[in-house]
Design a protein around this motif. Structure first.
Motif: not given
Length: 116
Positions: A12-37
């Motif tokens: 399954p996906p790791s969450g509803p948004g970019c966890g790396d951005c969430d960790a530093v209070g960042g933001w994103w334009f569009h999201l991508r999902r790794c098909a492996q992990c």
């Protein structure tokens, strides 16, 4: 039938948004999902480009769009776009009520001038 290397449809996906951005209070334009992990990262038009950074650091070659209504895959190793691919574990996109860009409350007013 065997799946291409770099795709695990059971993860399954790791969450509803970019966890790396969430960790530093960042933001994103569009999201991508790794098909492996299942790692969710922000696209290359986002300030931090976490999806590409994930692919480079892990060697996981294939991503899928994590945007509602999009089913394309991208292979970093071959620079190939696939309009569709195998079904992955749900959910297939971020929540439809989540804004783009996102997340709500962290996108700067001048976000369009910040895109890569």
């Amino acid at each position: 039938m065997s799946l291409p290397a770099g795709i695990d449809p059971s993860v399954p996906p790791s969450g509803p948004g970019c966890g790396d951005c969430d960790a530093v209070g960042g933001w994103w334009f569009h999201l991508r999902r790794c098909a492996q992990c299942g790692h969710i990262g922000c696209c290359d038009d986002s300030p931090a480009k976490h999806a590409t950074a994930h692919a480079q650091s892990t060697g996981h070659p294939i991503i899928r769009s994590f945007e509602p209504g999009e089913a394309w895959f991208w292979n970093f190793d071959t620079s190939e776009l696939y309009e569709s691919g195998p079904d992955l574990a749900p959910p297939l996109s971020h929540p439809e009520d989540q804004p783009t860009p996102g997340p709500a409350g962290r996108v700067p007013a001048n976000w369009a001038t910040s895109l890569g």
